[in-house]
Design a protein around this motif. Structure first.
Motif, mmCIF file in Angstrom:
data_model
loop_
_atom_site.group_PDB
_atom_site.id
_atom_site.type_symbol
_atom_site.label_atom_id
_atom_site.label_comp_id
_atom_site.label_asym_id
_atom_site.label_seq_id
_atom_site.Cartn_x
_atom_site.Cartn_y
_atom_site.Cartn_z
ATOM 1 N N ALA A 1 28.276 37.726 -21.083
ATOM 2 C CA ALA A 1 27.315 36.693 -20.690
ATOM 3 C C ALA A 1 25.878 37.118 -20.944
ATOM 4 C CB ALA A 1 27.508 36.355 -19.210
ATOM 5 N N THR A 2 25.611 38.419 -20.845
ATOM 6 C CA THR A 2 24.222 38.866 -20.935
ATOM 7 C C THR A 2 23.900 39.654 -22.197
ATOM 8 O OG1 THR A 2 24.764 40.844 -19.647
ATOM 9 C CG2 THR A 2 23.941 38.934 -18.429
ATOM 10 N N GLY A 3 24.886 39.846 -23.070
ATOM 11 C CA GLY A 3 24.591 40.600 -24.273
ATOM 12 C C GLY A 3 25.803 40.817 -25.146
ATOM 13 N N ALA A 4 25.650 41.687 -26.139
ATOM 14 C CA ALA A 4 26.727 41.979 -27.080
ATOM 15 C C ALA A 4 26.693 43.448 -27.441
ATOM 16 C CB ALA A 4 26.575 41.118 -28.331
ATOM 17 N N VAL A 5 27.849 43.945 -27.906
ATOM 18 C CA VAL A 5 27.967 45.334 -28.344
ATOM 19 C C VAL A 5 28.318 45.351 -29.822
ATOM 20 C CG1 VAL A 5 29.123 47.554 -28.006
ATOM 21 C CG2 VAL A 5 28.728 46.046 -26.041
ATOM 22 N N PHE A 6 27.553 46.097 -30.598
ATOM 23 C CA PHE A 6 27.757 46.179 -32.039
ATOM 24 C C PHE A 6 28.062 47.611 -32.451
ATOM 25 C CE2 PHE A 6 24.541 42.879 -31.203
ATOM 26 C CZ PHE A 6 25.186 41.761 -31.743
ATOM 27 N N GLN A 7 28.740 47.752 -33.596
ATOM 28 C CA GLN A 7 28.935 49.088 -34.143
ATOM 29 C C GLN A 7 27.715 49.453 -34.973
ATOM 30 O OE1 GLN A 7 32.762 49.923 -35.819
ATOM 31 N NE2 GLN A 7 32.050 51.695 -36.977
ATOM 32 N N GLY A 8 27.233 50.681 -34.784
ATOM 33 C CA GLY A 8 26.065 51.140 -35.519
ATOM 34 C C GLY A 8 26.210 52.585 -35.915
ATOM 35 N N VAL A 9 25.129 53.158 -36.429
ATOM 36 C CA VAL A 9 25.141 54.568 -36.827
ATOM 37 C C VAL A 9 23.836 55.233 -36.422
ATOM 38 C CG1 VAL A 9 26.692 54.245 -38.792
ATOM 39 C CG2 VAL A 9 24.222 54.057 -39.127
ATOM 40 N N ASN A 10 23.907 56.530 -36.248
ATOM 41 C CA ASN A 10 22.725 57.354 -36.029
ATOM 42 C C ASN A 10 22.033 57.549 -37.378
ATOM 43 O OD1 ASN A 10 21.018 59.702 -35.788
ATOM 44 N ND2 ASN A 10 22.118 60.235 -33.903
ATOM 45 N N LYS A 11 20.769 57.187 -37.456
ATOM 46 C CA LYS A 11 20.035 57.294 -38.726
ATOM 47 C C LYS A 11 19.953 58.737 -39.223
ATOM 48 C CE LYS A 11 16.745 53.527 -37.719
ATOM 49 N NZ LYS A 11 15.307 53.252 -37.500
ATOM 50 N N ASN A 12 19.975 59.674 -38.308
ATOM 51 C CA ASN A 12 19.735 61.072 -38.671
ATOM 52 C C ASN A 12 20.974 61.797 -39.195
ATOM 53 O OD1 ASN A 12 16.974 60.920 -37.701
ATOM 54 N ND2 ASN A 12 17.870 60.907 -35.640
ATOM 55 N N ASN A 13 22.145 61.452 -38.638
ATOM 56 C CA ASN A 13 23.347 62.187 -39.053
ATOM 57 C C ASN A 13 24.528 61.303 -39.441
ATOM 58 O OD1 ASN A 13 24.294 61.258 -36.589
ATOM 59 N ND2 ASN A 13 23.991 63.217 -35.529
ATOM 60 N N GLY A 14 24.356 59.975 -39.374
ATOM 61 C CA GLY A 14 25.424 59.067 -39.776
ATOM 62 C C GLY A 14 26.539 58.912 -38.764
ATOM 63 N N GLU A 15 26.376 59.481 -37.568
ATOM 64 C CA GLU A 15 27.409 59.387 -36.526
ATOM 65 C C GLU A 15 27.598 57.926 -36.100
ATOM 66 O OE1 GLU A 15 28.149 60.951 -31.923
ATOM 67 O OE2 GLU A 15 26.148 60.961 -32.802
ATOM 68 N N PRO A 16 28.845 57.427 -36.102
ATOM 69 C CA PRO A 16 29.080 56.056 -35.650
ATOM 70 C C PRO A 16 28.884 55.939 -34.142
ATOM 71 C CG PRO A 16 31.162 57.127 -36.133
ATOM 72 C CD PRO A 16 30.082 58.087 -36.563
ATOM 73 N N VAL A 17 28.299 54.834 -33.700
ATOM 74 C CA VAL A 17 28.011 54.631 -32.281
ATOM 75 C C VAL A 17 28.269 53.170 -31.916
ATOM 76 C CG1 VAL A 17 26.259 56.455 -32.165
ATOM 77 C CG2 VAL A 17 25.581 54.109 -32.750
ATOM 78 N N ALA A 18 28.233 52.893 -30.632
ATOM 79 C CA ALA A 18 28.273 51.518 -30.121
ATOM 80 C C ALA A 18 26.907 51.220 -29.507
ATOM 81 C CB ALA A 18 29.376 51.365 -29.082
ATOM 82 N N VAL A 19 26.337 50.058 -29.845
ATOM 83 C CA VAL A 19 25.000 49.693 -29.372
ATOM 84 C C VAL A 19 25.084 48.391 -28.580
ATOM 85 C CG1 VAL A 19 22.629 49.165 -30.029
ATOM 86 C CG2 VAL A 19 23.959 50.777 -31.401
#
Length: 351
Positions: free
Chosen positions: A22-40
């Motif tokens: 209801a208040t937002g969303a979660v996307f898959q992303g990466v760390n710009k510095n090392n390419g580590e996949p993350v959830a944002v």
């Protein structure tokens, strides 16, 4: 129009949606510095309309908790172009428990070893929250993530602390959060039926949500199912409040039809007969509406210790050419050795 968005150290694509609320969303992303996949996790306009202290609460809760069964916070950063703060978390590649239960192979619930993992990890995460005087208020399979470790093993982790807040065991709250099917009946009455009930709620509302979740995990179904689902809200409230103590499910299969009550798990459940006999009292205790019988968290943690500390012995019955499973447990002590005197055990369950 660009689908890429970012903050100082992270970038994500708005087409890689991991979940929405209801208040937002979660996307898959990466760390710009090392390419580590993350959830944002990003927040929408509705979220920004909430009082500032409520908006900040999730950030404060995440900073306070640190446990292997809670999704790890990596960073809180400001999104570019002034869109507000984002929460960066470790990526759980196994998806949510809700999506796992949605797989055809899990139509009748998870296999026994996986059920054990969920119970053990969910309880450990909840114990960490209670040790920090926190209440989650939106426990459900969609907020339990599956993390695949480097060695291939699985760890289940609690996530989404948008509704969480600090609350002592004896304290009460009046605000409404949660998802219909997993809501404690008192909260359901106010939040869903919109009745002006002068009630406040305690931390134990999480126990009801855990009970519904564990029943769902064990069977692939919700425990309380009115005919027509969500559109039949009054019947849903009737089922959850009128059920007798010890009843763990109530189902209505025809419009305005009778409720079929059950004190046992259904026959299609993937758990062994022995384990069901230990799990059923646990579910009955969690799904208790009588205020005089409602469990404390200490009781819940103690009962789970009994369930997860069983020792299972596989025996081949030569005369019947059958494989049977014997389950032993002794109070709340973990039993890991077979070379003990069987007469010392409190109970023996046989499949």
């Amino acid at each position: 129009m660009s689908f890429l968005r970012g903050s100082e150290n992270y970038v994500w694509c708005t087409t890689s949606v991991l979940g929405k609320g209801a208040t937002g969303a979660v996307f898959q992303g990466v760390n710009k510095n090392n390419g580590e996949p993350v959830a944002v996790k990003t927040f929408n306009q509705l979220s920004h309309m909430r009082p500032h202290d409520v908006q900040m609460r999730e950030f404060e809760v995440l900073k306070k908790v640190k446990h292997e069964n809670i999704v790890k916070l990596l960073a809180i950063e400001e999104e570019q172009e002034g869109r507000g703060k984002v929460i960066v978390m470790e990526l759980c590649t196994g998806g949510s428990l809700f999506n796992i239960l949605d797989d055809p192979e899990n139509t009748y619930g998870l296999q026994e070893h996986e059920f054990f993992l969920v119970v053990e990890h969910l309880t450990a995460g909840m114990k960490h929250l209670r040790d920090n005087n926190l209440v989650h208020r939106d426990l459900k399979p969609g907020n339990i993530m599956k993390f695949i470790n480097e060695d291939g093993t699985t760890t289940y982790k609690l996530t989404d602390f948008g509704a969480a807040r600090e609350l002592q065991e004896e304290e009460q709250f009046v605000s409404l959060y949660g998802t219909e099917e997993y809501l404690h009946p008192d909260m359901y009455e106010r939040a869903v039926l919109r009745k002006p009930v002068g009630k406040s709620f305690g931390a134990t509302v999480d126990l009801w949500s855990i009970g519904v979740t564990l029943y769902h995990v064990a069977t692939g179904q919700l425990p309380f199912r009115p005919y027509g689902g969500r559109r039949n809200k009054e019947t849903m409230f009737y089922i959850t409040t009128k059920k007798a103590s010890g009843v763990i499910s109530g189902t209505q299969t025809t419009e305005n039809g009778p409720i079929e009550w059950a004190r046992e798990l259904p026959s299609h459940c993937q758990l062994s007969i022995g384990l069901r006999k230990i799990v059923t009292p646990l579910l009955a205790g969690l799904l208790e509406v009588d205020p005089h019988r409602i469990w404390t968290f200490e009781r819940f943690f103690s009962e789970v210790q009994t369930v997860t500390s069983t020792t299972q012995v596989h025996i081949f019955h030569v005369n019947k050419a059958a494989s049977i499973k014997v389950i032993f447990y002794f109070g709340n002590k973990v039993l890991r050795e077979i070379g003990v005197n069987f007469s010392n055990f409190n109970q023996v369950r046989v499949e």
